[in-house]
Design a protein around this motif. Sequence first.
Motif, short mmCIF file in Angstrom:
data_model
loop_
_atom_site.label_atom_id
_atom_site.label_comp_id
_atom_site.label_asym_id
_atom_site.label_seq_id
_atom_site.Cartn_x
_atom_site.Cartn_y
_atom_site.Cartn_z
N LEU A 163 -9.58 -6.03 -4.19
CA LEU A 163 -10.61 -5.01 -4.32
C LEU A 163 -11.19 -4.90 -5.72
O LEU A 163 -12.34 -4.50 -5.88
CB LEU A 163 -10.05 -3.64 -3.90
N ILE A 164 -10.40 -5.26 -6.74
CA ILE A 164 -10.88 -5.02 -8.10
C ILE A 164 -11.19 -6.30 -8.88
O ILE A 164 -11.77 -6.23 -9.95
CB ILE A 164 -9.88 -4.17 -8.90
N HIS A 165 -10.83 -7.47 -8.34
CA HIS A 165 -11.21 -8.70 -9.04
C HIS A 165 -12.70 -8.96 -8.92
O HIS A 165 -13.30 -9.56 -9.81
CB HIS A 165 -10.41 -9.88 -8.48
N THR A 166 -13.30 -8.51 -7.82
CA THR A 166 -14.75 -8.64 -7.63
C THR A 166 -15.35 -7.24 -7.45
O THR A 166 -14.99 -6.53 -6.51
CB THR A 166 -15.09 -9.50 -6.40
N VAL A 167 -16.23 -6.85 -8.35
CA VAL A 167 -16.86 -5.53 -8.31
C VAL A 167 -18.37 -5.73 -8.18
O VAL A 167 -18.99 -6.39 -9.01
CB VAL A 167 -16.54 -4.72 -9.58
N LEU A 168 -18.93 -5.14 -7.13
CA LEU A 168 -20.35 -5.31 -6.82
C LEU A 168 -21.05 -3.96 -6.90
O LEU A 168 -20.86 -3.11 -6.02
CB LEU A 168 -20.51 -5.94 -5.44
N ARG B 70 -9.05 6.74 -4.92
CA ARG B 70 -7.78 6.42 -5.61
C ARG B 70 -7.00 7.69 -5.99
O ARG B 70 -5.77 7.65 -6.14
CB ARG B 70 -8.10 5.61 -6.86
N GLN B 71 -7.68 8.79 -6.08
CA GLN B 71 -7.04 10.03 -6.51
C GLN B 71 -6.40 10.81 -5.37
O GLN B 71 -5.76 11.84 -5.61
CB GLN B 71 -8.08 10.93 -7.21
N THR B 72 -6.55 10.36 -4.12
CA THR B 72 -6.13 11.17 -2.97
C THR B 72 -4.63 11.19 -2.74
O THR B 72 -4.05 12.22 -2.42
CB THR B 72 -6.84 10.68 -1.70
N CYS B 73 -3.95 10.03 -2.84
CA CYS B 73 -2.51 9.98 -2.61
C CYS B 73 -1.94 8.72 -3.25
O CYS B 73 -2.68 7.82 -3.65
CB CYS B 73 -2.18 10.03 -1.12
N ARG B 74 -0.63 8.64 -3.31
CA ARG B 74 0.01 7.52 -3.99
C ARG B 74 -0.27 6.19 -3.29
O ARG B 74 -0.48 5.17 -3.95
CB ARG B 74 1.52 7.74 -4.07
N LYS B 75 -0.22 6.20 -1.96
CA LYS B 75 -0.42 4.94 -1.24
C LYS B 75 -1.81 4.39 -1.48
O LYS B 75 -2.00 3.21 -1.78
CB LYS B 75 -0.18 5.12 0.26
N LEU B 76 -2.83 5.25 -1.35
CA LEU B 76 -4.20 4.79 -1.58
C LEU B 76 -4.43 4.45 -3.05
O LEU B 76 -5.21 3.54 -3.37
CB LEU B 76 -5.20 5.85 -1.13
N ALA B 77 -3.73 5.14 -3.93
CA ALA B 77 -3.85 4.83 -5.36
C ALA B 77 -3.40 3.40 -5.63
O ALA B 77 -4.01 2.67 -6.41
CB ALA B 77 -3.03 5.81 -6.17
N ALA B 78 -2.33 2.99 -4.95
CA ALA B 78 -1.83 1.63 -5.13
C ALA B 78 -2.75 0.61 -4.48
O ALA B 78 -3.06 -0.43 -5.06
CB ALA B 78 -0.42 1.52 -4.56
N LEU B 79 -3.20 0.93 -3.25
CA LEU B 79 -4.07 -0.02 -2.53
C LEU B 79 -5.40 -0.20 -3.24
O LEU B 79 -5.97 -1.30 -3.25
CB LEU B 79 -4.30 0.47 -1.10
N CYS B 80 -5.93 0.85 -3.82
CA CYS B 80 -7.24 0.75 -4.49
C CYS B 80 -7.21 -0.17 -5.69
O CYS B 80 -8.26 -0.61 -6.17
CB CYS B 80 -7.71 2.14 -4.92
N LEU B 81 -6.01 -0.45 -6.19
CA LEU B 81 -5.88 -1.36 -7.34
C LEU B 81 -5.45 -2.76 -6.90
O LEU B 81 -5.09 -3.59 -7.74
CB LEU B 81 -4.88 -0.79 -8.35
N ASP B 82 -5.51 -3.01 -5.59
CA ASP B 82 -5.18 -4.35 -5.09
C ASP B 82 -6.16 -5.37 -5.65
O ASP B 82 -7.37 -5.09 -5.79
CB ASP B 82 -5.21 -4.36 -3.57
N LYS B 83 -5.66 -6.55 -5.97
CA LYS B 83 -6.51 -7.58 -6.58
C LYS B 83 -7.73 -7.91 -5.73
O LYS B 83 -8.80 -8.22 -6.26
CB LYS B 83 -5.68 -8.84 -6.84
#
Length: 718
Positions: free
Chosen positions: A68-73, A53-66
């Motif tokens: 990916l983060i609604h289910t954490v394993l 998430r820290q690499t660039c703005r685009k990946l920062a936004a994608l990494c917070l997509d629902k």
Amino acid sequence: MASSGEDISNDDDDMHLAAAGMADGVHLLGFSDEILLHILSHVPSTDLILNVRQTCRKLAALCLDKSLIHTVLLQKDYQASEDKVRQLVKEIGREIQQLSMAGCYWLPGSTVEHVARCRSLVKVNLSGCRLTSLRLSKMLSALQHLRSLAIDVSPGFDASQLSSECKATLSRVRELKQTLFTPSYGVVPCCTSLEKLLLYFEILDRTREGAILSGQLMVGQSNVPHYQNLRVFYARLAPGYINQEVVRLYLAVLSDRTPQNLHAFLISVPGSFAESGATKNLLDSMARNVALDALQLPKSWLNGSSLLQHMKFNNPFYFSFSRCTLSGGHLIQQVINGGKDLRSLASLNLSGCVHCLSPDSLLRKAEDDIDSSILETLVASCCNLRHLNLSAAHHHSSEGLGRHLCQLLARLRHLRSLSLPVCSVADSAPRADRAPAQPAMHAVPRGFGKKVRVGVQSCPSPFSGQAGPQPSSVFWSLLKNLPFLEHLELIGSNFSSAMPRNEPAIRNSLPPCSRAQSVGDSEVAAIGQLAFLRHLTLAQLPSILTGSGLVSIGLQCQQLRSLSLANLGMMGKVVYMPALSDMLKHCKRLRDLRLEQPYFSANAQFFQALSQCPSLQRLCLVSRSGTLQPDAVLAFMARCLHVVMCHLFTGESLATCKNLQQSLLRSFQAERPALNVVIFPLLHEGLTDVIRDVPLVHLDEITLFKSRVAEEPPNLWW
């Protein structure tokens, strides 16, 4: 050796490929968001949020997509340290709706307690995590939306310490998985809306101090489980009388009033479990009032009983009759209903049912040929089977065109997992082209023998001459017709592991079935056809001469994740080590390796070969009279950075084992928070006390040998 959730967080091959692409000038960020999200879904959540998430703005936004983060394993994310987990919860805790920390035994309770910050949680799995009653109460008090919960109940648990807010949360829970390490009702009486109840009984008969435990400890506890809405009841018992005593207390309420919506009733018990008046009332009530779609009962409840004849089933998807004396006649008449369409059945466990493919169990000897018409009816009726277990029995086929067990099973094109006894895949008549097995005693010296360069060419090609699988082989044809098989077990009918549960090590073993002498290197080589194979178990194959078939598997089964090998070749000689070392260099995705072989020499050459498996995480070696080289083990652990479990049970002295274990922990514990090392003499009287401290996730999945095909219903827990 793998559990249902094994590939959730560690399968980051896609990310490695993406990184390689960037190095070659391919612009990763040029891919569509959909493709990037798929790649990111294979990255462990801790890395995703704290690093990617820290690499660039685009990946920062994608990494917070629902997505990916609604289910954490976090299960099997062995790099998830205390700091990483706390930071992860701080960053996205409010967004998490499903969280699995199953088997995170290395995290302290103070870290697990941070789950309370995930206020939107609907499902949480904390099996294997260390939690006191007070911490559990504090955490659950904050999770008002919780509907699914998995926890351990350990010694010291006190339900009276649960707050009213905690009990309010529990009253809304619909799914509960509870692993019991002490006699207790746990939180079951607080869960008044239960629809699914899974109970795992892991209580030892004695405390560490030697005191005998009793279910009478539960007297005075709240004992009114609320089963009125129950749809699924599942109980799995470890060996021991105390587990049987406690499960009877849970069943007592069910026997008074059977839930009308019950559709799955499963009890898995090793050994004998006597039927009582209460259980008879329960079964009679079930036969009258409910229609089941999943059933498993203790063998003593079914043997000699007409119970199945009266049970009603509604589109069943799972049956387990493991270890029952169910004859083929009863199987056809009472379960399949004379050939009734059972296309809904997805999983069938007939392990240890020695008479299930014969019309009458009274007149048949275990080694007699099967009645192929019974198997033919089974295959025709259950044509959509995905998981089938026929292990721990002698299923010998007679002469007859198209009537061999392998030829009939080849019609089950939907199979994804299959467990068979070794003798069942032998051709009906002895193979004329097979060399006698006896020379294996002198084929290769113990261990690696003299120092020669070991390469792929050193073993006979698995697809040429007599060493290759013959097109006429029924086993070769079976696998050709099941190209999408992911899990395969070939286990000798008489095989028993040297390290059983809660008992001293077994010093002697039964000889293999005589028909198994016809199954050797060429049959093993045939497994190489399975390009999608992920889990493989081979046990008690006495006619392995060189192990050349293992090389074929390593070369062609590139998806292989777990490998279990036990008692290959003639006992007393380890003849397949050169081939195994060749195989391992190709197993780039292998994570779990279990080896059980007497007189095994775990020397520098073995560990050097094992070091070529870059994804390896867990290693278990069980070897009566086996040896190991401590320096080689230390060097291996230094090279294989992802290994977090090292269990070595050999013939070495207690002092040697203790010194090596302490050295490994001292050298690697700090950088590998999940590191679990157990090195102990296999035949030492203190083995059972050592085993009790092994995290259940390792003990159940790899350290203890067992057949895992159709062990539980599919998707029993998320």
